[in-house]
Design an enzyme around this catalytic site. Structure first.
Site, mmCIF file in Angstrom:
data_model
loop_
_atom_site.group_PDB
_atom_site.id
_atom_site.type_symbol
_atom_site.label_atom_id
_atom_site.label_comp_id
_atom_site.label_asym_id
_atom_site.label_seq_id
_atom_site.Cartn_x
_atom_site.Cartn_y
_atom_site.Cartn_z
ATOM 1 C CB CYS A 173 -0.901 0.003 1.229
ATOM 2 S SG CYS A 173 -1.905 1.504 1.371
ATOM 3 C CD GLN A 197 -16.172 -10.735 14.733
ATOM 4 O OE1 GLN A 197 -15.171 -10.234 14.235
ATOM 5 N NE2 GLN A 197 -16.282 -10.975 16.030
ATOM 6 C CE1 TYR A 227 -19.766 -7.831 28.561
ATOM 7 C CE2 TYR A 227 -19.354 -10.197 28.521
ATOM 8 C CZ TYR A 227 -19.298 -8.991 29.179
ATOM 9 O OH TYR A 227 -18.774 -8.930 30.451
ATOM 10 C CB CYS A 283 -11.355 -8.572 19.537
ATOM 11 S SG CYS A 283 -11.908 -7.338 20.742
#
Length: 439
Positions: free
Chosen positions: A81, A271, A300, A395
Site C-alpha cells: 500500500c 464482525q 455481550y 479480540c
C-alpha cells in the site's frame, strides 16, 4: 516553586537493534542509554534508524518509527500500500511483513500475554501456537486480502476522505484502501468531496447486496446529497445525542451466518471480516458441543449470532438467555431470534443484568466481551454457575489472558485455544478459548 521544563525527544533518532514484537503493532528496542523504544514499521532482529514520535526525557518509554532499515529481516517485503509507512495511514501495522510472518508475530504476542498475565504456556492453554488465516486469505507476499466490510473514513478540512494517521487526528488522504472489501471500494467514497462532514462510514454487507453510509456532520453543517457509484442507504449521526438516524433507504443491513439472515442496524456490532462470523460460530459450537435440552447464556450477545446458533442446537427443550447493552442491537437480536420461542434477550450491562436474572446454574456459556474484557467480578459470577463448558471469544489477547487468569483462580481451566487472523495487515487477532471446570 518553578517547574523545570521537560525536554521533548520528538524527532530524535537512534540506531537500534530491534527486539521482540509487543502487543499493539510495534517491536521493542533499547537505545545505548537504555531507553525503551516502541518501534513501528520494524521487524524483530532488524537494525534500524528509529525516529521518536512521542515522548520526552521523563517518559517511561518512547514511541518511534523505523525511518531507515539498515539490516532487513528476511520476513520484510515492500509494503503493497502506498499509504503505509512512517507518518502515513495508521490503519495497518504489518504491511511490511510477509503474510506468514504477520501470523507468526501475532502468535508470539498471544503466547507472551498468556505467559505474563495468565501464567499459561501454549501447551497448558491447549493451543498449538498457530494463528489460522481465514478461508481465501492465504495469499502470496505482496497481495492483500480485501476483507474490511466496514471502513470509517475521516474527512479533512477540505472535504477529502482518508484515514487517521497513527495515534493522531490528522487525516491521511487516500484514493483507495487496499484492505477494503470490494463492496466498500465500489462505492467510490474517496473520489468525491464531503463538505461539512467529519466522518463517513461505509458498510458493505457480506451476506447481501446491502450498502450503507453513515455520515457524521460537523457542528451546524447540512447533509450533502449522496450520489455514489452503487445504490446505498444513508444514515446520519445526530450531533446532540450521538444517535444514528435514517435519511433514506433501510436502517439496517442483512448479514448471513450459520445459514440464517441477521438484521444489523446502524451502530450494531457485526464482525468486519466476511468469513469471521461463521469462523467464530463454528469454533464456539465445536468447543461447546451443545446438547438437546441444554440451558445457555450468550453474554455481550450483539445481534444474536451465538444465541441463534445455540438455540438451533439445544432445541425446544433447551433455553438461551442473551444479554446486550446496546438498545438497537437488542432490538435486532429479538428480531433475528423471533423464530426461537425459548430464547430471551435482556438489555443492559452484563454485570448488572446477570445477578438480577436469579439464574444459579447453566450448562453452557458464551461470552464475547468488548476489548477491555469481562473483568474479575463477572468472571467469578460466571464460574459460580457451574457450566460444563464456557466459550470465550476475544479480540484482545491481553484482556483474554487477564480473564483466563481470573477463571483459573475460580476453578476453570482452558481446554483448548484457537487463534484466527481475521484482521490481516493489522496487529489485531481473534481468539476462541474453551474452558471447563477443574476436576
Amino acid at each position: 516553586m518553578q517547574n523545570t521544563p521537560v525536554t521533548s525527544l520528538i524527532g530524535e533518532e537512534y540506531e537500534v537493534e530491534v527486539g521482540p514484537v509487543a502487543h499493539g503493532g510495534h517491536c521493542i528496542a533499547r537505545t545505548e542509554e537504555g531507553r525503551v523504544l516502541f518501534v513501528r514499521h520494524a521487524l524483530p532482529g532488524e537494525r534500524v534508524r528509529a525516529r521518536v514520535t512521542e515522548g520526552d526525557e521523563s517518559s517511561r518509554f518512547l514511541r518511534a518509527d523505523a525511518v531507515e532499515i539498515l539490516d532487513a529481516s528476511k520476513d520484510r517485503i515492500e509494503a503493497p500500500c502506498p499509504f503505509a509507512g512512517p507518518g502515513k495511514c495508521g490503519g495497518c501495522d504489518w504491511q511490511h511483513a510477509k503474510p506468514g510472518a504477520q501470523r507468526r508475530l501475532k502468535g508470539e504476542v498471544i503466547a507472551e500475554q498468556l505467559k505474563r498475565l495468565a501464567g499459561l504456556t501454549p501447551e497448558e492453554a491447549g493451543w498449538d501456537g498457530t494463528v489460522v488465516p481465514a478461508e481465501g486469505d492465504k495469499l502470496p507476499a505482496g497481495e492483500v486480502p480485501q476483507w474490511r466490510t466496514r471502513v470509517q473514513y475521516a474527512v479533512d478540512d477540505e472535504g477529502r476522505a482518508g484515514l487517521r494517521k497513527h495515534r493522531s487526528h490528522e487525516v491521511q488522504v487516500i484514493d483507495h484502501c487496499m484492505i477494503a472489501a470490494q463492496g466498500v471500494s465500489e462505492l467510490g467514497i474517496e473520489s468525491r468531496t464531503w463538505d461539512g462532514m467529519a466522518a463517513v462510514e461505509a458498510i458493505a454487507a457480506s451476506g447481501s447486496n446491502d450498502r450503507q453510509v453513515i455520515l457524521t456532520p460537523r457542528p451546524g453543517a447540512r447533509l450533502p446529497l449522496v450520489e455514489l457509484d452503487k445504490p446505498v442507504s444513508v444514515m446520519r449521526v445526530d450531533e446532540k445525542d450521538g444517535g444514528v438516524h435514517r435519511v433514506h433507504g433501510r436502517a439496517f443491513v442483512r448479514e448471513r451466518a450459520d445459514e440464517r439472515t441477521h438484521r444489523v442496524g446502524s451502530g450494531g456490532f457485526w464482525q468486519v471480516h466476511p468469513k469471521a462470523a461463521d469462523t467464530l460460530m463454528r469454533a464456539v459450537m465445536q468447543g461447546l458441543l451443545p446438547r438437546k435440552g441444554d440451558t445457555a447464556l450468550d453474554l455481550y450477545c450483539g445481534v444474536g449470532l451465538f444465541a441463534g446458533a445455540l438455540a438451533d442446537r439445544v432445541g425446544d427443550q433447551g433455553a438461551v438467555l442473551g444479554i446486550e447493552s446496546g438498545k438497537r442491537a437488542v432490538e435486532d437480536a429479538r428480531h433475528n431470534l423471533a423464530g426461537f420461542p425459548r430464547v430471551r434477550v435482556e438489555q443492559g450491562k452484563v454485570e448488572a443484568v446477570l445477578p438480577r436474572t436469579g439464574i444459579t446454574e447453566v450448562d453452557l456459556i458464551v461470552l464475547d466481551p468488548p476489548r477491555a474484557g469481562a473483568g474479575k467480578q463477572t468472571v467469578r459470577h460466571l464460574a459460580g454457575l457451574g457450566a460444563r463448558r464456557i466459550a470465550y471469544v476475544a479480540c484482545d489477547p491481553a484482556a483474554l489472558a487477564r480473564d483466563l487468569g481470573y477463571f483459573r483462580e475460580s476453578g476453570y481451566r482452558v481446554r483448548t485455544l484457537r487463534a484466527f487472523d481475521l484482521f490481516p495487515m493489522t496487529h489485531h487477532v481473534e481468539c476462541v478459548a474453551i474452558l471447563e471446570p477443574v476436576k
